[in-house]
Design an enzyme around this catalytic site. Structure first.
Site, PDB file in Angstrom:
ATOM      1  N   GLU A 182      -1.325 -36.832   4.132  1.00  0.00           N
ATOM      2  CA  GLU A 182      -1.764 -37.025   2.748  1.00  0.00           C
ATOM      3  C   GLU A 182      -0.584 -37.007   1.769  1.00  0.00           C
ATOM      4  O   GLU A 182      -0.770 -36.802   0.574  1.00  0.00           O
ATOM      5  CB  GLU A 182      -2.793 -35.953   2.328  1.00  0.00           C
ATOM      6  CG  GLU A 182      -3.854 -35.642   3.349  1.00  0.00           C
ATOM      7  CD  GLU A 182      -4.810 -36.807   3.618  1.00  0.00           C
ATOM      8  OE1 GLU A 182      -4.626 -37.875   3.030  1.00  0.00           O
ATOM      9  OE2 GLU A 182      -5.732 -36.626   4.434  1.00  0.00           O
TER      10      GLU A 182
ATOM     11  N   ARG B 165       7.048 -43.208  -3.377  1.00  0.00           N
ATOM     12  CA  ARG B 165       6.208 -44.411  -3.433  1.00  0.00           C
ATOM     13  C   ARG B 165       6.433 -45.153  -4.746  1.00  0.00           C
ATOM     14  O   ARG B 165       6.497 -44.553  -5.813  1.00  0.00           O
ATOM     15  CB  ARG B 165       4.728 -44.038  -3.297  1.00  0.00           C
ATOM     16  CG  ARG B 165       3.802 -45.248  -3.445  1.00  0.00           C
ATOM     17  CD  ARG B 165       2.402 -44.982  -2.964  1.00  0.00           C
ATOM     18  NE  ARG B 165       1.650 -44.078  -3.817  1.00  0.00           N
ATOM     19  CZ  ARG B 165       0.316 -44.099  -3.913  1.00  0.00           C
ATOM     20  NH1 ARG B 165      -0.388 -44.964  -3.213  1.00  0.00           N
ATOM     21  NH2 ARG B 165      -0.302 -43.240  -4.677  1.00  0.00           N
TER      22      ARG B 165
ATOM     23  N   GLY C 161      -9.628 -57.310  -4.012  1.00  0.00           N
ATOM     24  CA  GLY C 161     -10.860 -57.522  -4.763  1.00  0.00           C
ATOM     25  C   GLY C 161     -11.127 -58.959  -5.137  1.00  0.00           C
ATOM     26  O   GLY C 161     -12.135 -59.255  -5.804  1.00  0.00           O
TER      27      GLY C 161
ATOM     28  N   ASP D  86      -2.238 -47.035   3.748  1.00  0.00           N
ATOM     29  CA  ASP D  86      -2.973 -46.783   4.987  1.00  0.00           C
ATOM     30  C   ASP D  86      -3.014 -48.077   5.792  1.00  0.00           C
ATOM     31  O   ASP D  86      -3.389 -49.134   5.270  1.00  0.00           O
ATOM     32  CB  ASP D  86      -4.406 -46.338   4.690  1.00  0.00           C
ATOM     33  CG  ASP D  86      -4.500 -44.878   4.317  1.00  0.00           C
ATOM     34  OD1 ASP D  86      -3.601 -44.110   4.710  1.00  0.00           O
ATOM     35  OD2 ASP D  86      -5.466 -44.497   3.625  1.00  0.00           O
TER      36      ASP D  86
ATOM     37  N   TRP E   9      -0.659 -37.638  -2.446  1.00  0.00           N
ATOM     38  CA  TRP E   9      -1.146 -38.911  -2.991  1.00  0.00           C
ATOM     39  C   TRP E   9      -2.655 -38.902  -3.147  1.00  0.00           C
ATOM     40  O   TRP E   9      -3.287 -39.930  -3.286  1.00  0.00           O
ATOM     41  CB  TRP E   9      -0.644 -40.101  -2.191  1.00  0.00           C
ATOM     42  CG  TRP E   9      -1.281 -40.383  -0.847  1.00  0.00           C
ATOM     43  CD1 TRP E   9      -2.072 -39.575  -0.100  1.00  0.00           C
ATOM     44  CD2 TRP E   9      -1.165 -41.619  -0.132  1.00  0.00           C
ATOM     45  NE1 TRP E   9      -2.443 -40.205   1.066  1.00  0.00           N
ATOM     46  CE2 TRP E   9      -1.904 -41.466   1.068  1.00  0.00           C
ATOM     47  CE3 TRP E   9      -0.507 -42.824  -0.362  1.00  0.00           C
ATOM     48  CZ2 TRP E   9      -1.991 -42.474   2.020  1.00  0.00           C
ATOM     49  CZ3 TRP E   9      -0.604 -43.822   0.586  1.00  0.00           C
ATOM     50  CH2 TRP E   9      -1.340 -43.646   1.753  1.00  0.00           C
TER      51      TRP E   9
ATOM     52  N   ASP F 265      -8.746 -34.363   7.759  1.00  0.00           N
ATOM     53  CA  ASP F 265      -9.849 -35.323   7.709  1.00  0.00           C
ATOM     54  C   ASP F 265     -11.185 -34.645   7.433  1.00  0.00           C
ATOM     55  O   ASP F 265     -12.031 -35.211   6.741  1.00  0.00           O
ATOM     56  CB  ASP F 265      -9.927 -36.091   9.025  1.00  0.00           C
ATOM     57  CG  ASP F 265      -8.640 -36.832   9.326  1.00  0.00           C
ATOM     58  OD1 ASP F 265      -8.441 -37.921   8.776  1.00  0.00           O
ATOM     59  OD2 ASP F 265      -7.820 -36.293  10.091  1.00  0.00           O
TER      60      ASP F 265
END
Length: 535
Positions: free
Chosen positions: A190, A242, A259, A354, A408, A467
């Site tokens: 994460e 990042r 999208g 991811d 993040w 998770d």
């Protein structure tokens, strides 16, 4: 000569889900099968074709220990064979069903050819996708990095340095067993960082890690060039941040590429659209509907309701993926040109995502990556693709600074993994962590006790997976996440009591070892209190 670098980083991870002990259907096992079909094999196919066409791509990618364990597991490989065979059977029925409807027949045939290609690649690699990815690391096109052993959220276990060390050290040892080299970098689960974590990372022999942008921009002293160069910690470990600009173009729910109305709609699936009696053999045995992986509609527009979605067209979606790859590269070129003028040195733009976004959530994602690598290689010379290890070889002098605590997740810190939905788990995790640290000081009297001690360590690691807390917060599959957490807590505590009482149930232990079979070489003494600088 390029003015700067672009480092794409994909984080490939799934929680350890494996239930050979259950005779009933386990929906959660399909997380792996979907990712194999929609992300991992499509990525491998693209990388193979790039290599074949002489495109010297560079990519950094994590393969987490739970994912590696599942990809290498014969039981899950066999189950995937059945999953894929059933999917191909359904597409054959779809081709026949839509024989008189041109576009739907075209889509059904498209899926049939795609799944046949997936099956062919699966067999070509002898069902071993870990070895398949390794070949690209061996050619220096892919830099494979590790992660926490079970993706444990490290900031919430920092009060137990032994537990943090175990998460990192076990992962490094597991990586070396599969790739025959030590890992150079780690994806922090994460992207969760707390002050001082770099000491444990350095102790494990790792060279670098990545954090979210605010972990760099809030560092002390403040880095001169923000996230566009790494910082070095006092341990010598490098930290990369990042890049928000490039991330937003892909991640953003409002302006991100996935999208676009031409892309495939994720949330409308044949498993829910088809007549119940027709689709019944391909949904859950109890009759509940589920996604089957065949989707005939496109996003159309953000405002369109599910019933207003138009039919998907792979041709136009591919054209849009090419357009978006060109736009992404164009923006990175402008970004790098500007930064290079200001910095008077080559900036690096780090874009982590991811891995499952590419293919599973964004069906056209692997195509986007393929176009991006090709356009970067053939169409320009402003931006050079790199992976993190190569960059560090060429840029071994950086500013010294202390990163800031960060993740993040939502709001950038620890809230997503510690809130009213999941805070109940932490007293239990702390309790069994303390017990494991105590157990690690024991010298096993015989092989049975050693096995029990090792299994106790496995159960702790599995209970710590971020998770489960994440799922509890999202509100999806919550009963499964709760059950998994409680199961590992109960198994640990039974092992703990039996070890102390010297009454280990060998039959039950064998059963649990068979179910939770991750890290077969695990040594429980990894939790033993260690002298500073020594394992």
């Amino acid at each position: 000569m390029a003015l700067g670098y672009l480092a794409l980083v994909l984080h490939a991870h799934l929680p350890f889900v494996r239930h050979p002990e259950r005779q009933d259907y386990v929906l959660e096992e399909e997380w792996l099968y979907e990712a194999i079909t929609e992300t991992y094999i499509p990525l491998l196919q693209k990388l193979s074709k790039l290599k074949q066409d002489g495109v010297e791509f560079k990519l950094t990618m994590s393969l987490t220990p739970p994912l590696i364990a599942m990809l290498k597991d014969e039981y899950l490989q066999d189950e995937y064979d059945e999953y894929l065979a059933k999917l191909r059977e359904l597409t054959q029925k779809e081709i026949e069903r839509y024989s008189d409807q041109d576009h739907l027949h075209y889509l059904a045939d498209y899926y049939d050819r795609e799944f046949a290609s997936i099956a062919q690649t699966w067999e070509e690699y002898d069902r071993d996708l870990v070895a398949a990815f390794k070949q690209f690391q061996d050619s220096n096109n892919l830099e494979i990095i590790t992660c926490g052993a079970t993706h444990g959220f490290l900031p919430l276990m920092q009060m137990y340095p032994e537990a943090v060390y175990a998460q990192i050290q076990v992962a490094c040892e597991d990586y070396a067993q599969h790739f025959n080299v030590a890992p150079r970098g780690i994806w922090l689960p994460e992207c969760g960082y707390y002050g001082g974590l770099e000491k444990t990372i350095a102790q494990a022999g790792l060279r670098y890690f990545m954090i979210d942008a605010h972990g760099i921009t809030n560092a002390r002293p403040q880095p001169k060039w923000g996230t566009y160069t790494p910082i070095f910690t006092e341990t010598g470990v490098a930290v990369f941040g990042r890049d928000n600009e490039s991330s937003q173009q892909v991640w953003s729910a409002d302006v991100g590429y996935p999208g676009d109305g031409n892309y495939r709609e994720f949330y409308r699936d044949l498993g829910w659209d088809a007549d119940y009696e027709y689709i019944k053999p391909y949904i859950m045995p109890n009759g509940e509907r589920k996604n089957v992986g065949i989707k005939y509609h496109k996003i159309t527009s953000r405002q369109a309701s599910s019933n207003e979605k138009q039919h998907y067209d792979p041709y136009w979606a591919t054209e849009k993926a090419a357009e978006h790859a060109g736009n992404f590269l164009y923006n990175r070129s402008l970004q790098v040109k500007h930064l290079a003028q200001v910095m008077h040195r080559k900036p690096i733009v780090v874009s982590p995502y991811d891995a499952e976004l590419y293919g599973h959530w964004w069906y056209e994602g692997p195509q986007f990556l393929d176009f991006l690598f090709r356009k970067t290689w053939f169409d320009q010379d402003t931006v050079a693709m790199t992976h993190i290890a190569d960059y560090l070889k060429e840029n071994d002098t950086q500013q010294l600074a202390k990163p800031a605590a960060s993740s993040w997740g939502y709001l950038g810190f620890n809230q997503y993994w510690l809130n009213e939905t999941n805070n109940w788990i932490y007293p239990h995790l702390h309790d069994i962590t303390e017990k494991m640290i105590t157990l690690a000081g024991r010298d096993a009297e015989d092989e049975l006790e050693k096995r029990a001690l090792n299994q106790a360590a496995r159960e702790l690691l599995l209970a710590q997976s971020s998770d489960w807390a994440f799922i509890m917060r999202t509100g999806t599959m919550v009963p499964y996440a709760i059950k998994r957490t409680k199961t590992h807590l109960l198994r640990f505590n039974r092992l703990y009591e039996e070890i102390l009482a010297n009454k280990i149930d060998a039959g039950w232990l064998t059963k649990v070892e068979t179910i939770d079979n991750i890290f077969p070489e695990l040594d429980y003494r990894v939790y033993k209190k260690h002298e500073k600088g020594k394992g």
